[in-house]
Design an enzyme around this catalytic site. Structure first.
Site, PDB file in Angstrom:
ATOM      1  N   HIS A 155       0.902  -1.097   0.111  1.00  6.67           N
ATOM      2  CA  HIS A 155       0.010  -0.010  -0.023  1.00  6.67           C
ATOM      3  C   HIS A 155       0.964   1.236   0.003  1.00  6.67           C
ATOM      4  CE1 HIS A 155      -3.322  -3.123   1.137  1.00  6.67           C
ATOM      5  NE2 HIS A 155      -4.176  -1.977   0.824  1.00  6.67           N
ATOM      6  N   LYS A 159      -0.421   4.297   4.814  1.00  2.69           N
ATOM      7  CA  LYS A 159      -1.370   3.766   5.170  1.00  2.69           C
ATOM      8  C   LYS A 159      -0.650   3.497   6.511  1.00  2.69           C
ATOM      9  CE  LYS A 159      -3.940  -0.504   4.801  1.00  2.69           C
ATOM     10  NZ  LYS A 159      -5.361   0.134   4.909  1.00  2.69           N
TER      11      LYS A 159
END
Length: 265
Positions: A155, A159
């Site tokens: 990600h 995140k």
């Protein structure tokens, strides 16, 4: 259908506004909620999301925003999940929660709330990821137990939760497929134990979301995966699932119910 979005100031919240505007004959945004410290308070939610004026001001008063709501979608922060659920439950509003990273003990509260409102808690609202979860469950059920299971996820660098909610859901799906409560681990020091479901986490750049489930046997491997290149897929899946949820009786629902998938039975 009158929609309220919680977490409207975030990237997913703004994507939800845009996705709702793609369905003008089905959804009307009537409430936009952000945190009490958000710099977006007072702004027009449509202008914030880049779709033009919608005459819906961003507020931090969820209870007031729910007055006209027929469905609520929450993509805010995990520390706010309990409070948001409590307010929506008191107002008897159907709720879809796409927030991840909340504490596991909230699951009991979800089950309680689902006796009174339709509730869908989704670690990922992508249609493709929903199918990937079912494929992982089927593969784990079909393959011999000596196939090791590793889940790799990547990600963007901002995140916060790791492994991602989707990666953990994939691990649960694989464990359910094997009908076990397999040990999961992110730090094995290189040692593989029977029953482990391992996780590898990558954070960098602006990666929207990549998930791979590797079934590694002796002499062969099976790989299942999904790559998201546009955050809009999660928003579109969420608003369509929300439309479906609004017509359901009180119960705990999942994205697989929305798609009508049957591998759990």
């Amino acid at each position: 259908m009158n929609l309220v979005i919680i977490g409207v100031a975030g990237r997913m919240g703004q994507a939800l506004v845009r996705a709702a505007c793609e369905l003008p004959d089905q959804l009307i945004l009537v409430g936009a909620v952000a945190s009490t410290t958000s710099k977006s308070l007072g702004q027009d939610a449509g202008e914030l999301a880049g779709v033009g004026r919608l005459d819906v001001r961003v507020t931090d008063d969820l209870a007031a925003a729910l007055a006209r709501a027929e469905i609520v979608v929450d993509f805010s922060q995990p520390h706010a999940t309990r409070s948001n659920l409590t307010v929506c439950r008191a107002a008897r509003k159907p709720l879809l929660i796409g927030t991840t990273g909340f504490p596991a003990e909230l699951n009991a509260l979800f089950d309680e709330a689902a006796r009174e409102i339709p509730l869908l808690v989704a670690p990922n609202t992508s249609i493709g990821v929903t199918l990937l979860l079912e494929l992982a469950r089927v593969a784990a059920r079909a393959l011999p137990p000596d196939f090791d299971i590793e889940i790799v996820e990547a990600h963007h660098r901002m995140k916060k939760d790791a492994p991602s909610g989707t990666a953990l859901a994939l691990g649960r799906a694989a464990a359910e497929g094997r009908n076990t409560t397999s040990v999961t681990t992110t730090d094995r020091n290189g040692t593989r134990h029977d029953g482990d479901i391992g996780y590898a986490v990558i954070r960098g750049g602006d990666i929207v979301g990549d998930h791979t489930v590797l079934f590694a046997g002796t002499g062969e491997q099976l790989t299942l995966g999904h790559r998201a290149t546009d955050r809009a897929i999660f928003a579109r899946g969420a608003v369509r699932a929300a439309l479906w949820l609004a017509g359901r009786p009180p119960a705990r629902y999942f994205m697989r119910n929305f798609l009508g998938l049957k591998t759990m039975t």
